[in-house]
Scaffold this motif. Sequence first.
Motif: not given
Length: 612
Positions: A565-580
Amino acid sequence: MAAKRSSGLDFSDGRNPMVQLQQHPDLDNTFGGSQPSHLQRNKTERRRLQGLQRSNTVGSITRPAPNQPKSFKQKLDLWMINEGGRQLFFGIWIFLHLLVAVFGFLNYQLKDNSVNARNTFGVTFPIARTAALVLHVDVIFILLPVCRNFISLLRRTPLNDIIPFDKNITFHKATAWSIVFWTVVHIAAHMVNFAKLALADPTATTTGKRIVSFLAVNFTTGPGATGWVMTLALGIMVFFALEKNRRAHFERFWYSHHLFIVFFICWQLHGMFCMIQPDRPPFCSFNNIGVFWRYWLVGGVIWIYERILREIRSRHYTYISKVIQHPSNVMEIQIKKEKTKVRAGQYIFICCPEVSYFQWHPFTLTSAPEEDYLSVHISVKGDFTKALAQACGCNFSKDKGGKGEKDSAGGKVVGTNVNPPLNLTLPRVMVDGPFGSASEDFSNFETILLVGAGIGVTPFASILKSIWYRMNNLNNSKPTRLSKVYFTWVIRDFGAAEWFHSLLHAIEEQDTQNRIEINIYLTARLKEDEMNNIIVQDVGAEKDAITSLRAPTHFGRPNWDKVFSSIAEKHSETDVGVFFCGPAVLSKTLHQMSNKWSDPKGTRFFFGKENF
């Protein structure tokens, strides 16, 4: 009336401390109503919190997840972010099998030159032939997913947006299980057919003779004998390839899997005996018997080319330049190799002839492309890694955990002035690769979340190094479009983190623009004296008592809802890569969180996992 005072060791700041602690963004509330005192942050420590944790630390409420899509178009857009391409590809693969099975059955059931066979065997004749046809289709796919150079090349093309190349091993397993299923169908149908042949044998007048006739058809005929050899080879391969058996005895899996050569040879011979002939000539032409090679040809030729390429690569001049023995049974090997270009996030296969000439094991690169060597960090646990560590001069036998008193404070370089040179020559190693992986796509995003668990942090060592080089324009590095990197490491005990600290320290010192946020989560239960020691050392300190980083260590498991939720709030309308990279349980959680917090019109989380 005296004003309320807040303790330097609680989380109150004049408010209800329990309420504030329950809202702590980086911890799951797994302790019920009372939080252990060692989890309560002091004020200085809170000032050191990275932005991702600080945003929700005091009094704020977790941002609600995006509204559930209602229309078909909204559901489709959300589904396509992480699931669509993979599931569509797999669905097409299943649909192809169904088409082949349906039309194959209709063909063998209705074709006019198999009337005698259908009259003799009945419906089990078209069933057996249909299963064989589907098996031939599986042969097309079974080798392609393990042609790693071929996959690495294709994943750099636009096809990577359509075909899930990062699921190549999963696709290989799915094809293998399809082969197992249709083999069982094929065998079961032919067992009925052989029984009917035994019953129709005019010389088999008694039950005993019929059994002998049934066994003779199974083991003395060409199709029967080759079929049972294939079944035995397939059974051995499947047994040792099961997850539990493969992890317990990798060497047995490795060697037994090469029975596929026997399996394929017998498969080619299996249909060449023309035991069940058509009604009209040509009874057994090259067009209808022994056609296995036609289906195998494309995947087989590519696979053979890759084997030849591996042999050529293994002859390149390669040597070990440095071996470092780290705490927690981790060994670092630095390798010099000519004619090798790598990308951050890739992996290589290593063979050590001194241990085994035929075994090749995958290891993630921890060196950056900007460095002039290849490095891997190996967790010394299995038979191969223990033998390799011993051959390289490492000694992890000081105690059960490999954390001897001498090594507890940090690693040691094998064979230096401090550690006298050993009376051995470092073994020869052969390297194949590098090969592409999901983490290689990190450069496609402006914001990324890297999550490693335990030794699963190794692919991100390479990525973090490369990002650090690029952000500081060092070693002729390429520019990067990345604007923010969130690095999260979930470890059981702080001893496991020691070998990685030097890199994290360098990144933290040089990252003056705060573009890389480091978060370490310690999940092990601490002893009381350890808790007290950490609390005493951490009060008022500018650096963490455990890691010596500015960013404090978090105790417990991450609260992924608050992280996403923090990432979504700080980076709105952004494609975020989640690598695990790590265990399957955490992978499933992150995959679910990526879907839960993705908004087709806002922040989209694209999930990728390491697969070998």
